[in-house]
Design an enzyme around this catalytic site. Structure first.
Site, PDB file in Angstrom:
ATOM      1  N   LYS A  32     -12.905 -14.644  -6.037  1.00  0.00           N
ATOM      2  CA  LYS A  32     -12.064 -14.196  -7.144  1.00  0.00           C
ATOM      3  C   LYS A  32     -12.186 -12.680  -7.376  1.00  0.00           C
ATOM      4  O   LYS A  32     -11.259 -12.048  -7.874  1.00  0.00           O
ATOM      5  CB  LYS A  32     -12.424 -14.936  -8.437  1.00  0.00           C
ATOM      6  CG  LYS A  32     -12.383 -16.457  -8.366  1.00  0.00           C
ATOM      7  CD  LYS A  32     -10.988 -16.984  -8.119  1.00  0.00           C
ATOM      8  CE  LYS A  32     -10.833 -18.466  -8.401  1.00  0.00           C
ATOM      9  NZ  LYS A  32     -11.560 -19.365  -7.467  1.00  0.00           N
TER      10      LYS A  32
HETATM   11  C1  LIG Z   1     -11.205 -20.546  -6.904  1.00  0.00           C
HETATM   12  C2  LIG Z   1     -12.007 -20.998  -5.757  1.00  0.00           C
HETATM   13  C3  LIG Z   1     -11.456 -21.785  -4.733  1.00  0.00           C
HETATM   14  C4  LIG Z   1     -10.017 -22.257  -4.765  1.00  0.00           C
HETATM   15  O1  LIG Z   1      -9.115 -21.206  -4.613  1.00  0.00           O
HETATM   16  P1  LIG Z   1      -7.571 -21.402  -5.043  1.00  0.00           P
HETATM   17  O2  LIG Z   1      -6.959 -20.069  -4.877  1.00  0.00           O
HETATM   18  O3  LIG Z   1      -7.618 -21.845  -6.479  1.00  0.00           O
HETATM   19  O4  LIG Z   1      -7.016 -22.459  -4.178  1.00  0.00           O
HETATM   20  C5  LIG Z   1     -12.253 -22.113  -3.650  1.00  0.00           C
HETATM   21  N1  LIG Z   1     -13.547 -21.737  -3.591  1.00  0.00           N
HETATM   22  C6  LIG Z   1     -14.116 -20.989  -4.560  1.00  0.00           C
HETATM   23  C7  LIG Z   1     -15.546 -20.630  -4.446  1.00  0.00           C
HETATM   24  C8  LIG Z   1     -13.369 -20.591  -5.663  1.00  0.00           C
HETATM   25  O5  LIG Z   1     -13.946 -19.833  -6.620  1.00  0.00           O
END
Ligand SMILES: *Cc1c(COP(=O)(O)O)cnc(C)c1O
Length: 496
Positions: free
Chosen positions: A112
């Site tokens: 993120k």
């Molecule tokens: C948010 C997240 C995901 C999923 O990603 P999306 O964009 O919501 O599909 C997968 N792994 C981790 C560690 C995340 O923080």
């Protein structure tokens, strides 16, 4: 040429990029999408050897056409700096026959950070460009990682406040500790008694609440979103797929024009949608492999063409993928519906009222480039152990879901094109689940004993983000019922 953005559900006239970023979600509940996906201005070979920042600029300038070169470069240089623990920003690591694109080297050790370290700069720039005099209230629902990354990005940014809702019993201990110890006078963290979908629905409802909007405006405030429904989060994520391919070219792992597959551990469908956009820009990607955990609503959707969230919500060891309503899928639905907002709106209405919808055969035929599968809890744990035993490489639970799905994909199809696996979190963020996968007897140790043991086994330094919370004080202890989310927001903002 100016690229404009429209809601997937129709609604009002087109917006500029900065207007779409500022607004977050369209008033009709739809998501903003660009009128077209631009092709890369230079051939992909020209990207070999470019820095992350240069790559990000080349990609983002084609989507955010109303930003000046100086504005965009300022945003990029402020975002991708020494907050990351490697100059590469997103290194590619070859292990166990695949290429792990490590997207967790930022401040909060999950992918993120790739988008949320730049979103605050894009947001503040967008506000200035649009002569917005209100303070911006970032309203966010999190399954664990977005919350901390958004808090870290927006903490003490002048002209903004941020309120994060997370499922009180649905995140890892380290994820929770990271959020409730967040500093910054403009930050608010609230646990809710429901799950992530409840949090996301509550937040979406507030975006569509006209009375709340009026009351906020009277107090000099307006909402925006740091969730991946904001186009300002999606577009920065496209850059690392271009960068990954260019790294493989540069190191001679692939030849010019060679296609690769991409594997993404998926929850809200943001990360894999970014890979799809990269493919549409011209990156030679063949299959987009969508990996789910036991909440395998997307896996079933790709198999049947029916999206059905009517099923139990399962808490897993990959909590950031515990999602039954994958918001960003709506952007793909809109595209395969031929940019027909009426079709999209009616499917989303059916999702709201019946919890499911089915696409037509003509729409489904356009999903051939996607492949969906899932990994059970036992398979995910076994994968962590398998790759650790073979390579000494320890991955987190989310990455392990993708890694396991990829191995199953190769066994089933025999497709051995080189594959990039999006590695979405540091194992230190999910230490207990990761260590238990390696040896169940670890479960008796405390979280921080496990951190030190993980350090010993992997030889990877303990990230600063973990050191920071060892002794940090809890600064947020608000908890509310799902039904009281609006009231909580009004209380926090003093808008009654
Ligand atoms: C948010 C997240 C995901 C999923 O990603 P999306 O964009 O919501 O599909 C997968 N792994 C981790 C560690 C995340 O923080």
């Amino acid at each position: 040429m100016e690229l404009l953005y429209r809601s997937t559900r129709g609604g009002k006239e087109a917006l500029t990029a900065s207007q779409a970023i500022l607004q977050g979600l369209a008033e009709d509940g739809g998501l903003f999408v660009p009128d077209s996906i631009p092709a890369l201005e230079q051939p992909i070979t020209a990207f070999a050897g470019k820095s992350y920042q240069e790559t990000a600029y080349a990609v983002m300038k084609q989507f955010f056409t109303d930003f000046t070169e100086e504005e965009l470069k300022d945003c990029i240089n402020n975002a991708y700096d020494s907050k990351f623990d490697t100059e590469k920003i997103a290194p590619l690591v070859k292990k166990n026959g695949a290429y792990y694109l490590e997207l967790f080297h930022g401040a909060t050790i999950a992918f993120k950070d790739m988008a949320l370290s730049i979103l605050p700069y894009l947001m503040v720039t967008s506000a200035r460009k649009n002569q917005c005099s209100n303070d911006i209230v970032i309203l966010t629902a999190t399954s664990g990682d977005t919350g901390k990354a958004a808090l870290a990005g927006f903490a003490d940014v002048p002209g903004t406040k941020i309120i994060v809702f997370y499922p009180k019993n649905g995140v890892s201990p380290i994820q929770e500790k990271q959020m409730v110890t967040q500093k910054g006078a403009n930050t608010y963290v609230v646990g809710i008694t429901g799950n992530f979908d409840d949090a996301q629905n509550g937040v979406k409802a507030m975006f569509g609440n006209e009375q709340l909007k009026k009351d906020l405006n009277a107090a000099g405030l307006q909402f925006s979103s740091a969730n991946s429904i904001n186009i300002g989060r999606l577009v920065p994520q496209v850059a690392y797929y271009v960068y990954a391919y260019a790294q493989m070219l540069q190191s001679g792992e692939i030849a010019e024009g060679e296609q690769i597959n991409v594997v993404v551990p998926t929850g809200n469908f943001g990360n894999i949608l970014a890979a799809y956009y990269a493919k549409n820009m011209g990156v030679p990607i063949d299959k987009l492999i969508c990996a789910s955990n036991d909440n395998k609503v997307l896996c079933d959707f790709f198999a049947t063409g029916c999206y059905d969230k009517n099923r139990p919500f399962i808490l897993t060891t990959s909590p950031s993928m515990d999602i039954l309503i994958s918001s960003n899928l709506e952007r793909l639905i809109y595209k395969i519906a031929g940019a027909d907002a009426a079709v999209d709106a009616s499917l989303m209405e059916s999702l709201k009222t019946e919890g499911k919808y089915s696409i037509t055969d003509a729409m489904k035929a356009q999903l051939d480039e996607f492949y969906g599968d899932y990994a059970s809890e036992a398979e995910c744990a076994a994968q962590i152990k398998k790759v650790y035993d073979a390579e000494g490489y320890i991955m987190d639970t989310h990455t392990a879901v993708a890694s396991c799905v990829y191995d199953k994909y190769v066994a089933k199809t025999g497709d051995t094109k080189k594959a990039v696996i999006a590695s979405t979190a540091s194992p230190y963020k999910f230490t207990r689940s990761v260590m238990n996968a390696i040896d169940a007897s670890y479960d008796s140790q405390t979280d921080f004993e496990l951190v030190d043991e993980l350090n010993r086994l992997s030889g990877v330094a303990v990230p600063q983000a973990i050191e920071d919370i060892r002794s940090a004080a809890v600064l947020h202890d608000r908890v509310c019922e799902t039904a009281d989310m609006e009231k909580t927001v009004r209380d926090i903002l003093g808008v009654n």
